[in-house]
Design a protein around this motif. Structure first.
Motif, PDB file in Angstrom:
ATOM      1  N   THR A  61     -11.063  -0.714   7.129  1.00 20.04           N
ATOM      2  CA  THR A  61     -11.044  -0.548   5.678  1.00 20.04           C
ATOM      3  C   THR A  61      -9.692  -0.999   5.136  1.00 20.04           C
ATOM      4  O   THR A  61      -8.661  -0.769   5.776  1.00 20.04           O
ATOM      5  N   ARG A 113      -6.625  -0.477   2.850  1.00 21.47           N
ATOM      6  CA  ARG A 113      -5.911   0.554   2.084  1.00 21.47           C
ATOM      7  C   ARG A 113      -4.894  -0.179   1.228  1.00 21.47           C
ATOM      8  O   ARG A 113      -4.078  -0.946   1.759  1.00 21.47           O
ATOM      9  N   ASN A 114      -4.986   0.012  -0.045  1.00 21.75           N
ATOM     10  CA  ASN A 114      -4.177  -0.766  -0.971  1.00 21.75           C
ATOM     11  C   ASN A 114      -3.789   0.141  -2.122  1.00 21.75           C
ATOM     12  O   ASN A 114      -4.568   0.367  -3.044  1.00 21.75           O
ATOM     13  N   ASP A 115      -2.596   0.713  -2.045  1.00 21.23           N
ATOM     14  CA  ASP A 115      -2.162   1.627  -3.102  1.00 21.23           C
ATOM     15  C   ASP A 115      -0.650   1.531  -3.282  1.00 21.23           C
ATOM     16  O   ASP A 115      -0.026   0.574  -2.806  1.00 21.23           O
ATOM     17  N   ALA A 145       0.004  -2.144   1.366  1.00 20.65           N
ATOM     18  CA  ALA A 145      -1.299  -2.709   1.724  1.00 20.65           C
ATOM     19  C   ALA A 145      -1.468  -2.611   3.239  1.00 20.65           C
ATOM     20  O   ALA A 145      -0.557  -2.953   3.995  1.00 20.65           O
ATOM     21  N   ASP A 164      -8.538  -1.104  -2.680  1.00 17.85           N
ATOM     22  CA  ASP A 164      -8.528   0.037  -1.772  1.00 17.85           C
ATOM     23  C   ASP A 164      -9.971   0.434  -1.439  1.00 17.85           C
ATOM     24  O   ASP A 164     -10.819   0.521  -2.332  1.00 17.85           O
TER      25      ASP A 164
END
Lengths: 158, 158
Positions: free
Chosen positions: B11, B13-15, B19, B111
């Protein structure tokens, strides 16, 4: 958990007459305006490796000479991988927009292989100017143009 | 006619913390020996475009400024395409082999986006030294390293 549906958008033709991507008739309109791009990224299906056993392979024993003794599949281009999707950057020779056929110089896929997607090779997205590679493959060609003349049999542990 | 099964291998994750590609625990062994590669090709799923309507789009109206009035989807990087598989070459910052997390500099995926495959960016296969592009995009960056500073908003017809 996983619900992905894929469609066959075309087929690789690879025989004594040359190498081609032949689109399914319904997708021919999607080829428009590809002219000017010298290369495309082709996503295709490693159909010979689409079985439970090959798709459960996560590690491989030194696939290339000088490489680590054990490598994870995501550190290789092995066709045996959880999702057997192949990626090949290929050079276009000519496009028949009427029949939906792209003639290419070469593809490492057998005749009859299903094609999943075609994307224009876009330098700003696809071309890394100075990619880093591990020491064990530092003598491999630095670009696709130099790959054809390289002695690949000398590096694979088959 | 089509029978392809895909698995989610990880998955995005981008926050605000950065990244990342976070692998499903079962696939963590497949990361071994990725060290030394500066970049990976990530195949991910355009999950926001996985519906019958968006997947039936074959043509689009001048997606980029100066581009042809009508373009086929296979001549674009549009997320609306028959098989919504995305390809992004990303730069690795660091790899946590224990937890199966790859920190990357940037990815154009939201995300929570499902990841389908990871391949090492291999110059001999992925790096075209002198790719040709159409006149209308000849001013776009010539490599990924130059893309971050480019004014992309000036070229998209959104």
């Amino acid at each position: 958990m996983n619900n992905y549906q894929l469609k066959t958008i075309g087929t690789v033709r690879n025989d004594s007459t040359g190498a081609f991507i032949e689109l399914e008739p319904e997708y021919i309109p999607a080829l428009q305006a590809l002219e000017g791009f010298s290369h495309i990224n082709v996503l295709w299906w490693f159909s010979g490796c689409d079985n439970v056993q090959m798709r459960s392979v996560l590690e491989t024993q030194q696939p290339y000479k000088g490489a680590p003794e054990k490598m994870g599949i995501f550190a290789t281009r092995s066709p045996m991988r959880p999702n057997p999707i192949a990626l090949t950057a290929v050079e276009i020779i000519q496009i028949d927009y009427e029949r939906g056929i792209i003639q290419i110089t070469f593809i490492d896929a057998m005749d009859g292989t299903p094609v999943l997607d075609i994307k224009p090779y876009t330098p700003s997205l696809d071309r890394v100017e100075t990619p880093g590679v591990p020491e064990w493959c530092s003598q491999w060609p630095k670009c696709t143009e130099d790959s054809g003349d390289f002695d690949w049999e000398a590096v694979f542990n088959f």
